[in-house]
Design a protein around this motif. Sequence first.
Motif, short mmCIF file in Angstrom:
data_model
loop_
_atom_site.label_atom_id
_atom_site.label_comp_id
_atom_site.label_asym_id
_atom_site.label_seq_id
_atom_site.Cartn_x
_atom_site.Cartn_y
_atom_site.Cartn_z
N TYR A 277 0.84 -1.19 0.00
CA TYR A 277 0.00 0.00 0.00
C TYR A 277 0.87 1.25 0.00
CZ TYR A 277 -3.51 -3.44 0.85
OH TYR A 277 -4.31 -4.54 0.70
N ASP A 278 0.43 2.27 -0.71
CA ASP A 278 1.20 3.48 -0.93
C ASP A 278 0.88 4.49 0.17
OD1 ASP A 278 2.48 5.72 -1.88
OD2 ASP A 278 1.73 5.54 -3.93
N ASP A 279 1.89 4.81 0.99
CA ASP A 279 1.63 5.75 2.08
C ASP A 279 1.56 7.20 1.60
OD1 ASP A 279 4.43 6.13 1.76
OD2 ASP A 279 4.84 4.71 3.38
N ALA A 280 1.62 7.43 0.28
CA ALA A 280 1.35 8.77 -0.25
C ALA A 280 -0.09 9.20 0.02
CB ALA A 280 1.63 8.82 -1.75
N VAL A 281 -0.95 8.26 0.40
CA VAL A 281 -2.34 8.58 0.70
C VAL A 281 -2.50 9.25 2.07
CG1 VAL A 281 -2.94 6.41 1.88
CG2 VAL A 281 -4.68 7.62 0.54
N LEU A 282 -1.46 9.21 2.91
CA LEU A 282 -1.65 9.56 4.31
C LEU A 282 -1.99 11.03 4.54
CD1 LEU A 282 1.09 7.36 6.01
CD2 LEU A 282 -1.40 7.19 6.28
N GLY A 283 -1.45 11.93 3.75
CA GLY A 283 -1.82 13.34 3.92
C GLY A 283 -3.30 13.55 3.69
N ASP A 284 -3.83 12.96 2.63
CA ASP A 284 -5.26 13.09 2.35
C ASP A 284 -6.10 12.32 3.37
OD1 ASP A 284 -4.88 14.77 0.22
OD2 ASP A 284 -5.21 13.25 -1.33
N GLN A 285 -5.61 11.19 3.82
CA GLN A 285 -6.36 10.44 4.83
C GLN A 285 -6.49 11.25 6.11
OE1 GLN A 285 -4.77 6.59 5.79
NE2 GLN A 285 -6.03 6.39 7.60
N ALA A 286 -5.39 11.84 6.56
CA ALA A 286 -5.44 12.68 7.76
C ALA A 286 -6.38 13.86 7.55
CB ALA A 286 -4.04 13.16 8.11
N ALA A 287 -6.34 14.45 6.35
CA ALA A 287 -7.21 15.58 6.05
C ALA A 287 -8.68 15.19 6.10
CB ALA A 287 -6.86 16.15 4.67
N LEU A 288 -9.02 14.04 5.55
CA LEU A 288 -10.42 13.60 5.54
C LEU A 288 -10.89 13.31 6.96
CD1 LEU A 288 -12.99 12.88 4.11
CD2 LEU A 288 -12.02 10.65 3.52
N LEU A 289 -10.09 12.63 7.75
CA LEU A 289 -10.46 12.38 9.14
C LEU A 289 -10.67 13.70 9.89
CD1 LEU A 289 -8.06 9.44 10.05
CD2 LEU A 289 -10.55 9.35 10.16
N ALA A 290 -9.76 14.63 9.71
CA ALA A 290 -9.87 15.90 10.40
C ALA A 290 -11.12 16.66 9.95
CB ALA A 290 -8.62 16.74 10.15
N ALA A 291 -11.39 16.65 8.65
CA ALA A 291 -12.57 17.35 8.14
C ALA A 291 -13.86 16.73 8.67
CB ALA A 291 -12.56 17.35 6.62
N LEU A 292 -13.90 15.41 8.76
CA LEU A 292 -15.08 14.75 9.31
C LEU A 292 -15.28 15.13 10.77
CD1 LEU A 292 -14.66 11.25 7.65
CD2 LEU A 292 -16.49 12.88 7.18
N ALA A 293 -14.19 15.12 11.54
CA ALA A 293 -14.30 15.52 12.94
C ALA A 293 -14.73 16.97 13.08
CB ALA A 293 -12.97 15.27 13.65
N TRP A 294 -14.17 17.83 12.25
CA TRP A 294 -14.50 19.26 12.28
C TRP A 294 -15.98 19.49 12.01
CZ3 TRP A 294 -11.75 23.67 13.40
CH2 TRP A 294 -12.31 24.89 12.98
N SER A 295 -16.59 18.65 11.18
CA SER A 295 -17.99 18.87 10.79
C SER A 295 -18.95 18.70 11.95
CB SER A 295 -18.37 17.93 9.64
OG SER A 295 -18.43 16.59 10.07
N GLY A 296 -18.51 18.09 13.03
CA GLY A 296 -19.33 18.00 14.24
C GLY A 296 -20.49 17.04 14.12
N ALA A 297 -21.62 17.43 14.68
CA ALA A 297 -22.80 16.57 14.71
C ALA A 297 -23.37 16.40 13.31
CB ALA A 297 -23.86 17.14 15.63
N LEU A 298 -24.07 15.29 13.08
CA LEU A 298 -24.70 15.07 11.80
C LEU A 298 -25.85 16.05 11.59
CD1 LEU A 298 -24.91 11.17 11.77
CD2 LEU A 298 -23.24 12.63 10.61
N PRO A 299 -26.06 16.50 10.36
CA PRO A 299 -27.20 17.38 10.11
C PRO A 299 -28.52 16.66 10.37
CG PRO A 299 -26.17 16.69 8.05
CD PRO A 299 -25.27 16.23 9.16
N GLU A 300 -29.51 17.40 10.73
CA GLU A 300 -30.83 16.80 11.01
C GLU A 300 -31.51 16.39 9.70
OE1 GLU A 300 -31.97 16.00 13.94
OE2 GLU A 300 -30.19 16.85 14.91
#
Length: 419
Positions: free
Chosen positions: A396-419
């Motif tokens: 597996y190519d660890d070049a994905v890790l920057g984007d993976q970290a970004a996606l995790l962070a963005a999901l956490a940043w989004s907070g609660a699910l929309p109603e």
Amino acid sequence: MSNATNASTPSDGTAAGRTASDPTTPDFRAMGAELEAGLSGLRRELHQIPELEFDLTRTQARLLQALDGLPLEIHTREGSSSIIAVLRGGRPGPTVLLRGDMDALPVAEQTDEPFKSTNGRMHACAHDLHMSGMVGAAELLSRVRDDLAGSVLFMFQPAEEIAGGAAEMLSHGLLDAAGDQPVVAWGIHEMPYPLGTVHVRAGAQMASNCQLTATFTGLGGHGSAPHTAIDPVPAVLDLGQQLQNLVTREFSVFDPVVCTTTQLRAGEAINVIHDTAYLGATVRAVSPEATEHFARRGVEVARSVAATHRCTVDAEFKVNCPTTMNDPVAAQVVLDIATRLFGAERVVEMKHPVMASEDFSYVLEKVRGAFLFMGALYPGVDPATAPQLHSPLARYDDAVLGDQAALLAALAWSGALPE
């Protein structure tokens, strides 16, 4: 749990976090790119020290070192290799859970990677990337902590490969670690798909992991005179066939079940009719209803086969982990955020679930959320012929890790699910 590091400004859970469309959302993708080299180095270190199940002492120590210096509350527990880290945002908001698994497989690596494992174990299921991506997300969110609404609970989990780690952490208070119960949970798994692509679906993302075992007991005798014995071997062979009939005749193709007989055992001597014979089968289903139906009918069929062959049977059905069910709203959040981050060409709404299993399902039974896949194949590798998860040749190519970290962070940043 022990509290090794304290960060100030706890959240009170009174407001939802920002949405990904908020113009003040940090540029997590650009920030993730800055971390890529460091995360790649961490991943390669972890890849060279693979450990199994719950005994992950070196792995845990390296992760604690990687997290050191970040404004996290670190929780460890005596006798466990798990890590729970809590980041408290500077603004009130809910708690969001991110998860990464830590354990490897008892597989001797056969790749030619310069950082290959040599201890007879292997991160053949990309857990080394999962851990590294989590560390990256923790660093990204720590950088914007003052503007973060709520708390992020980072779940570093052992023993995913034996489907025991998530339940064990839940039983020891995982969901209470931040004070407020998480309102949403996210997990990412690398897959042998094109590099950087994101794959998710509403509902079943992965199947349940179950097993049916049956030990038939007859009456032993001489192989030349089966009429004087009660041979359990024909019963085992019959059950294997009847289980396939069960799958094709009692389950809809639109609610699929996979039953694969993987173990057949009797005695050692070739001229002996042995007293007992054993069958083991792995069973996968994508709905709770199908799992429950197979649990009942599989045992009934085993007993019926035993009666036909004049044997007794000890049959058992066990659920190792349930179906991994994505909340439909959470799945749409993934699609929306991934599209904003990477473009629509890298985002795939899956038509069908994957029939492998994942014990993050236990978390999703208690917290709304989603489990998603990210492609990590080296460029130019054909997904159709690439070695699959758990293969000694998996790369597996660890070049994905920057984007993976970004996606995790963005999901956490989004907070609660929309109603």
